[in-house]
Design an enzyme around this catalytic site. Structure first.
Site, PDB file in Angstrom:
ATOM      1  N   CYS A   1      41.212  49.606  31.140  1.00 59.41           N
ATOM      2  CA  CYS A   1      39.987  48.873  31.458  1.00 59.41           C
ATOM      3  C   CYS A   1      39.618  49.124  32.910  1.00 59.41           C
ATOM      4  O   CYS A   1      40.488  49.162  33.783  1.00 59.41           O
ATOM      5  CB  CYS A   1      40.209  47.380  31.218  1.00 59.41           C
ATOM      6  SG  CYS A   1      38.806  46.354  31.675  1.00 59.41           S
TER       7      CYS A   1
ATOM      8  N   CYS B   1      65.783  36.596  29.317  1.00 61.31           N
ATOM      9  CA  CYS B   1      66.234  35.241  28.996  1.00 61.31           C
ATOM     10  C   CYS B   1      67.663  34.992  29.475  1.00 61.31           C
ATOM     11  O   CYS B   1      67.978  33.916  29.995  1.00 61.31           O
ATOM     12  CB  CYS B   1      66.126  34.990  27.494  1.00 61.31           C
ATOM     13  SG  CYS B   1      64.428  34.847  26.885  1.00 61.31           S
TER      14      CYS B   1
ATOM     15  N   THR C   1      36.931  47.296  34.403  1.00 58.23           N
ATOM     16  CA  THR C   1      35.973  46.248  34.755  1.00 58.23           C
ATOM     17  C   THR C   1      36.074  45.835  36.218  1.00 58.23           C
ATOM     18  O   THR C   1      35.074  45.697  36.915  1.00 58.23           O
ATOM     19  CB  THR C   1      36.177  45.019  33.850  1.00 58.23           C
ATOM     20  OG1 THR C   1      35.855  45.379  32.501  1.00 58.23           O
ATOM     21  CG2 THR C   1      35.279  43.869  34.280  1.00 58.23           C
TER      22      THR C   1
ATOM     23  N   GLU D   1      33.046  50.579  31.024  1.00 66.38           N
ATOM     24  CA  GLU D   1      34.058  49.808  31.747  1.00 66.38           C
ATOM     25  C   GLU D   1      35.452  50.067  31.171  1.00 66.38           C
ATOM     26  O   GLU D   1      36.300  49.180  31.111  1.00 66.38           O
ATOM     27  CB  GLU D   1      33.722  48.313  31.709  1.00 66.38           C
ATOM     28  CG  GLU D   1      32.460  47.973  32.487  1.00 66.38           C
ATOM     29  CD  GLU D   1      32.103  46.503  32.433  1.00 66.38           C
ATOM     30  OE1 GLU D   1      33.026  45.662  32.251  1.00 66.38           O
ATOM     31  OE2 GLU D   1      30.911  46.173  32.560  1.00 66.38           O
TER      32      GLU D   1
ATOM     33  N   MET E   1      38.033  49.830  24.841  1.00 65.21           N
ATOM     34  CA  MET E   1      36.955  49.617  23.884  1.00 65.21           C
ATOM     35  C   MET E   1      35.592  49.488  24.555  1.00 65.21           C
ATOM     36  O   MET E   1      34.577  49.322  23.871  1.00 65.21           O
ATOM     37  CB  MET E   1      37.271  48.392  23.018  1.00 65.21           C
ATOM     38  CG  MET E   1      38.495  48.579  22.122  1.00 65.21           C
ATOM     39  SD  MET E   1      38.444  50.110  21.145  1.00 65.21           S
ATOM     40  CE  MET E   1      37.061  49.764  20.061  1.00 65.21           C
TER      41      MET E   1
END
Length: 341
Positions: A193, A310, A195, A283, A263
């Site tokens: 991405c 953990c 953005t 983006e 996407m």
């Protein structure tokens, strides 16, 4: 007038987990259920059963059980969701992971009618994922309300603006905008991405998760992200490049690669809408991921790492991890003498 918030906000690249006293003796494998979500239009909640490697004492319990606030539906399994991307949520991946099915939708013209037709044709579906890039739009909130009104018993997954969307009918909220500056697959949302780079909009992921989880849990909702109070984790880049993944396979100098793309990338928009619209910018990016073989090995490696985490912090169950976690700020997470591998 623009204003500046001076409170420090952190990404996962800014911290490590402090080790704590632990009484756990092993990281024995469990039989586990893994949810995975999607593709652009139909997401798939996939159930993966890993083999039992040790029949002795099961020291670290990765199973979680949830009852969702609005649908009253229940979930039990290891809460891993695959990102709703062409190159992750393929039918081949679904078959390999013994999936059950959910519906994923946008909020554009015809999308409500589309999911209505799918749910009516397949009434056994339990999950609806309403996915948009910007979860802060009023149109999105109204769309979620309409979906909740028509499908009161379905679990609804959406993105951002936690309190208002939960009150509008969402059960699970996805948190995160863009990648952090390192572009790391594991430290932030959206490894493909762009953005933040294109728009300058975002919020450091660790702080975002802590704040959103606090808001969601106060209302009985659930959060998708990474640790820090999140209930589910979403994987995209980690599941790309496998035998079961989508994307074109490329061979260079005798080595295989698979395409992996966001996407909102040029690649995705050319595939689904004929190209990037005149009023917007891409983006997302398209990358070549080294071919990794069957996805089972990757899932086993991821779950092994979580079990190890953990044991280091003394959490006998995944449910205890957030309560046992103390983040410490660092200037460097890894020794990079031999690279980042």
């Amino acid at each position: 007038m623009p204003r500046i918030e001076n409170d420090i906000k952190l990404d996962f690249k800014d911290v490590l987990l402090r080790p704590k006293r632990s009484t756990l003796k092993s990281r024995s494998e469990l039989k586990s259920l893994v949810i995975l979500s999607p593709s652009s239009f139909v997401s798939r909640i996939k159930l993966l059963r890993t083999e039992i490697l040790f029949c002795s004492l099961l020291q670290v319990d990765l199973m979680r059980s949830f009852t969702f606030r609005n649908s009253k539906g229940s979930y039990r399994g290891i809460p891993i969701i695959a990102a709703n991307m062409d190159t992750v949520g393929t039918f081949e991946m679904a078959l390999a992971l013994h999936q059950s099915v959910a519906v994923s939708t946008g909020t554009g013209d015809g999308d409500f009618e589309k999911i209505s037709a799918i749910v009516e044709a397949l009434p056994q579906l339990k999950y609806i994922c309403v996915d948009v890039a910007n979860g802060y739009s009023e149109h999105f909130v109204h769309f979620v309300k309409d979906v909740r009104q028509k499908f009161p018993l379905h679990t609804i997954m959406v993105r951002e603006m936690v309190e208002e969307l939960i009150l509008a009918g969402a059960d699970i909220i996805k948190v995160g905008i863009g990648p952090d500056v390192s572009g790391s697959v594991s430290s932030s949302p959206g490894s493909v991405c762009t953005t933040r780079k294109k728009t300058g909009v975002g919020y450091p992921q660790l702080s975002a998760v802590i704040e959103c989880a606090d808001a969601a849990h106060g209302l009985g909702g659930h959060i998708i992200s990474v640790s820090a109070g999140a209930d589910f984790v979403m994987l995209g880049g980690m599941l790309a490049g496998h035998s079961e993944s989508g994307g074109e396979t490329i061979e260079k100098n005798g080595k295989k690669y698979k395409l992996f793309y966001g996407m909102s990338s040029d690649t995705a928009m050319k595939k689904h809408t004929g190209g990037v619209a005149d009023y917007r910018a891409s983006e997302g990016k398209t990358v070549e991921v080294s071919f990794k073989g069957p996805v089972d090995e990757t899932i086993r490696d991821v779950l092994g790492g979580v079990r190890s985490t953990c044991t280091y912090v003394g959490a006998g169950k995944l449910k205890e991890l957030s309560r046992r976690t103390t983040f410490i700020r660092v200037t460097q997470q890894l020794n990079t003498v031999f690279g980042n591998c």
